[in-house]
Design an enzyme around this catalytic site. Sequence first.
Site, PDB file in Angstrom:
ATOM      1  N   PRO A   2       0.247  -0.716  -0.382  1.00 44.81           N
ATOM      2  CA  PRO A   2       0.091   0.044  -0.253  1.00 44.81           C
ATOM      3  C   PRO A   2       1.138   1.031  -0.069  1.00 44.81           C
ATOM      4  O   PRO A   2       2.055   1.345   1.057  1.00 44.81           O
ATOM      5  CB  PRO A   2      -1.008  -0.259   1.362  1.00 44.81           C
ATOM      6  CG  PRO A   2      -0.376  -1.719   1.666  1.00 44.81           C
ATOM      7  CD  PRO A   2       0.449  -1.807   0.892  1.00 44.81           C
ATOM      8  N   GLU A   3       0.510   2.129  -0.873  1.00 47.90           N
ATOM      9  CA  GLU A   3       1.167   3.484  -0.822  1.00 47.90           C
ATOM     10  C   GLU A   3       0.386   4.659  -0.646  1.00 47.90           C
ATOM     11  O   GLU A   3      -0.869   4.496   0.296  1.00 47.90           O
ATOM     12  CB  GLU A   3       1.595   3.602  -2.174  1.00 47.90           C
ATOM     13  CG  GLU A   3       2.558   2.426  -2.794  1.00 47.90           C
ATOM     14  CD  GLU A   3       3.384   2.808  -3.789  1.00 47.90           C
ATOM     15  OE1 GLU A   3       3.421   4.392  -4.404  1.00 47.90           O
ATOM     16  OE2 GLU A   3       4.085   1.900  -4.590  1.00 47.90           O
ATOM     17  N   LYS A  69       2.724   7.746   4.526  1.00 46.48           N
ATOM     18  CA  LYS A  69       1.891   5.846   4.554  1.00 46.48           C
ATOM     19  C   LYS A  69       1.544   5.279   5.919  1.00 46.48           C
ATOM     20  O   LYS A  69       1.282   4.617   6.165  1.00 46.48           O
ATOM     21  CB  LYS A  69       3.168   5.380   3.786  1.00 46.48           C
ATOM     22  CG  LYS A  69       3.387   5.333   1.773  1.00 46.48           C
ATOM     23  CD  LYS A  69       4.465   4.478   1.320  1.00 46.48           C
ATOM     24  CE  LYS A  69       5.017   5.005   0.540  1.00 46.48           C
ATOM     25  NZ  LYS A  69       5.977   4.478   0.149  1.00 46.48           N
ATOM     26  N   ARG A 129       1.595 -10.749   6.082  1.00 50.47           N
ATOM     27  CA  ARG A 129       3.152 -11.274   5.924  1.00 50.47           C
ATOM     28  C   ARG A 129       3.315 -10.301   7.530  1.00 50.47           C
ATOM     29  O   ARG A 129       4.867 -10.516   7.212  1.00 50.47           O
ATOM     30  CB  ARG A 129       2.924  -9.979   4.577  1.00 50.47           C
ATOM     31  CG  ARG A 129       2.655 -10.960   3.398  1.00 50.47           C
ATOM     32  CD  ARG A 129       3.314 -10.822   2.277  1.00 50.47           C
ATOM     33  NE  ARG A 129       4.998 -10.981   2.189  1.00 50.47           N
ATOM     34  CZ  ARG A 129       5.830 -10.445   0.857  1.00 50.47           C
ATOM     35  NH1 ARG A 129       5.118  -9.443  -0.189  1.00 50.47           N
ATOM     36  NH2 ARG A 129       7.278 -10.342   0.798  1.00 50.47           N
ATOM     37  N   ARG A 279      15.312  -2.154  -5.560  1.00 54.92           N
ATOM     38  CA  ARG A 279      13.869  -1.677  -6.002  1.00 54.92           C
ATOM     39  C   ARG A 279      14.034  -2.293  -7.506  1.00 54.92           C
ATOM     40  O   ARG A 279      14.630  -1.717  -7.963  1.00 54.92           O
ATOM     41  CB  ARG A 279      13.057  -1.046  -5.353  1.00 54.92           C
ATOM     42  CG  ARG A 279      12.904  -0.447  -4.654  1.00 54.92           C
ATOM     43  CD  ARG A 279      11.860  -2.521  -3.440  1.00 54.92           C
ATOM     44  NE  ARG A 279      10.497  -2.173  -4.084  1.00 54.92           N
ATOM     45  CZ  ARG A 279       9.790  -1.281  -3.065  1.00 54.92           C
ATOM     46  NH1 ARG A 279       9.567  -0.581  -2.910  1.00 54.92           N
ATOM     47  NH2 ARG A 279       8.054  -1.841  -4.059  1.00 54.92           N
TER      48      ARG A 279
END
Length: 289
Positions: A2-3, A69, A129, A279
């Site tokens: 989620p951003e 965030k 997670r 990334r």
Amino acid sequence: MPELPEVEGVVRQIRPVSIGKRIVSVDVSDTIRKSKKAGKEAILKRIEADDFQERLAGAQILGVERRSKYIYMTMKNEQEFLLVNHLGMSGAWFFVDSLLSIPEDKFRRHVHIVLTLDDGNLLAFSDIRRFGEMRVLETEADFPPLLLMAPEPFADGALEWFLQQAESPRFRNKPIKEVIMDGTVISGCGNIYATEALFRMKIHPKRAASRISCKRKIELFQAIAAILLESIEAGGSTISDYRNINGESGSMQDRFGMYGKKTCTVCGTETKTVKIASRASVYCPSCQK
Ligand SMILES: [Zn+2]
């Protein structure tokens, strides 16, 4: 993961159903308790499960805000304090009348924190997670990384801050993708939206910040802010596990031009992937220079 737009979506939904409500009880999963006993810090950071329960039980929720965030819930027991939550990779809040009402089994099985509100409803935090984080803080200053965050991308001064940082010795020779994904430069622009903004601007993700003109940097910043707003309107992006508090997915992923694409959506060229700041960065070798 989620951003900013996804977190904003969650905050906008939690706010009307929780503000003014009192938390009557708090449940912490056995998984978290075992992890804490083993000396790990799964989800609950720097607070024991029992202390977490004690701190929140009886508290009234005064406000729910997003900062970058993070979700900031202002609560009041005897004193005001903050519950600061990061969704991590797969954290999700559900607002339900019973845990059985959580829409999908994979989320139901990984509920770790349950806040029972005085109207009988539950705010349940599920995290498949377990990279999510919850902190109980007296003020933001109790967790210094929060103080280092860049201004909100829609706030006055955020553009000037970005330009200043991008020109600084620390960032000027770094790949632009790494610069815009740094939370001290721009708040809340992660891999997805950085990838999309660079694609729209036709900028190669590895181009050094110093090799982009000031005018183009301003346009890039504006593109990032526009994409973030567009995604908020679309209910965020659902890549794998993002759901809003009613269990619904976002639809921004349908509008991606580059993220997750094998071929460029503009020219059809096969996309390439480079690693930047550990990334994977996907780009079009033909459109992005
Ligand atoms: Zn292309």
